[in-house]
Design a protein around this motif. Sequence first.
Motif, PDB file in Angstrom:
ATOM      1  N   ARG A 174      32.571  31.908 -42.180  1.00 17.38           N
ATOM      2  CA  ARG A 174      31.573  31.663 -43.223  1.00 17.38           C
ATOM      3  C   ARG A 174      30.166  32.006 -42.731  1.00 17.38           C
ATOM      4  N   GLU A 178      27.736  34.715 -44.456  1.00 17.87           N
ATOM      5  CA  GLU A 178      26.421  34.360 -44.990  1.00 17.87           C
ATOM      6  C   GLU A 178      25.335  35.226 -44.367  1.00 17.87           C
ATOM      7  N   THR A 200      20.498  28.888 -48.754  1.00 17.76           N
ATOM      8  CA  THR A 200      21.797  28.214 -48.865  1.00 17.76           C
ATOM      9  C   THR A 200      22.490  28.192 -47.510  1.00 17.76           C
ATOM     10  N   HIS A 201      22.310  29.272 -46.733  1.00 13.82           N
ATOM     11  CA  HIS A 201      22.906  29.319 -45.398  1.00 13.82           C
ATOM     12  C   HIS A 201      22.391  28.163 -44.545  1.00 13.82           C
ATOM     13  N   ALA A 203      20.801  25.456 -45.572  1.00 13.63           N
ATOM     14  CA  ALA A 203      21.081  24.164 -46.192  1.00 13.63           C
ATOM     15  C   ALA A 203      22.492  23.713 -45.861  1.00 13.63           C
ATOM     16  N   HIS A 204      23.395  24.666 -45.845  1.00 15.36           N
ATOM     17  CA  HIS A 204      24.782  24.377 -45.515  1.00 15.36           C
ATOM     18  C   HIS A 204      24.896  23.817 -44.099  1.00 15.36           C
ATOM     19  N   ALA A 205      24.345  24.565 -43.154  1.00 16.31           N
ATOM     20  CA  ALA A 205      24.385  24.113 -41.756  1.00 16.31           C
ATOM     21  C   ALA A 205      23.690  22.772 -41.605  1.00 16.31           C
ATOM     22  N   ARG A 206      22.565  22.639 -42.257  1.00 14.81           N
ATOM     23  CA  ARG A 206      21.775  21.410 -42.146  1.00 14.81           C
ATOM     24  C   ARG A 206      22.575  20.184 -42.561  1.00 14.81           C
ATOM     25  N   GLU A 207      23.220  20.264 -43.714  1.00 16.71           N
ATOM     26  CA  GLU A 207      23.919  19.085 -44.207  1.00 16.71           C
ATOM     27  C   GLU A 207      25.154  18.758 -43.371  1.00 16.71           C
ATOM     28  N   LEU A 208      25.805  19.795 -42.856  1.00 17.53           N
ATOM     29  CA  LEU A 208      26.947  19.531 -41.982  1.00 17.53           C
ATOM     30  C   LEU A 208      26.487  18.804 -40.720  1.00 17.53           C
TER      31      LEU A 208
END
Lengths: 221, 221
Positions: A174, A178, A200-201, A203-208
Amino acid sequence: MSRRVIPLSIIDAIVADLRLRIYEGVLAQGTALTEAEVAGNYDVARPTAKAAIERLVADALLERGAHKTARVKMLGAEAVRDIYVARSIVESEVVRRLAATATVPPAAVLANTEIVARIPQPATALIAPDMEFHTALVDAMGNTRTSAMYRSLLGEVRLCMTRVQSMELLDNKRIADEHAAILDRIRAGDPDGAARALDTHLAHARELLAADLQHSPGPGF
Amino acid sequence: MSRRVIPLSIIDAIVADLRLRIYEGVLAQGTALTEAEVAGNYDVARPTAKAAIERLVADALLERGAHKTARVKMLGAEAVRDIYVARSIVESEVVRRLAATATVPPAAVLANTEIVARIPQPATALIAPDMEFHTALVDAMGNTRTSAMYRSLLGEVRLCMTRVQSMELLDNKRIADEHAAILDRIRAGDPDGAARALDTHLAHARELLAADLQHSPGPGF
DNA sequence: CAAGTGCACTTGTTAGACAATACTAGGGTC
DNA sequence: GACCCTAGTATTGTCTAACAAGTGCACTTG
């Protein structure tokens, strides 16, 4: 446990070595680093050790208050979010401008092919090329101060990477996809799309990461 | 010429005082600051002065190479452009995000009314509220690291302000108007417009400053 | 006049010391 | 038995003194 260092500038060498050991996780978060201790480990005088510690504090890798011993910085979920939002602010505008001239940084392309090659490997193998990818984007702006700002942010990112327990939460494929999407939007000369893809890339890493840090014993205890 | 300082932390106080004197232009660009000299002026030991100097070097207000005496940083046209581009990258993305939620920072509005009030005054009177305006925008993001990055940039901006000879090249009314335009686009929820307004505002200031510095005796001599 | 040499100045680093502050543990009191 | 206060210890902040090493300038010499 006396460690030897190459005689560049003594304090520079100590800073570099300490930074490395922090990144490697040898010095876990919250570890106390007294001046005398550092001085002893490297066989230098205390003022030298003090200077090294102060430099790392300025680099945000250590933290300490007046008259208190320095500790390896603890990064909680809020801190990670703060870091990633800052990254996002800088990077999204950067890719926007790169896309405006359809300038695809070769170094970023190279870094992502390296990432693709390492998809089967454990996630830790991706840390270096991933950072290289993002750094390449920012450096492509050719703005020294922006690069400097971004580098200081990445130092903290690197720090919190060592704290993430289950690295497998990051899906290698992923990430590669991205990154490719971001490069694609830049190449297409689509500023909004590039900025959106990058956002979004991150934000994705951040929330994980933030979610993972929330569970594990936070910086409080 | 012994200067007294309040006993907060000796080195903090010295850093603050030196910074002030640099901003005021008392210490002109290129002025040499030897450790012994600083130590003598404040009646402190040389290591203390050394630490203060190193902090200012880290803050980019002073510069020095190995074994060379520290000097107040010289800012040429290229440096100013670099600084302003960096500002632009951060700020334009910030206003973009503020506009996305139509969040108008009250502190920024306040700062610009102050600027409007001072239009008849000499341009130097605008420096403080102008910085306040831009800082307010960035701080409105509520991101500590972004604010910190931006503050370090503003330190250098402040520095180059003292070097601008003919301050009258800055049109007070135009500044106020451009600020108002930025706020207007944020209020209207127009990210692209806000970013564009901010970009032209900074580009305008940047080129005026750069042109001025090009003429005046550059950092070379 | 040009080039090489040497000296003065400055920084890098160390050692040792003392004061002031923060953390810890112990003892006394309720 | 729990709590507060006190003393002791560890750690940092700052200083003095000193020597080594590097830089730049002036001076001498060819």
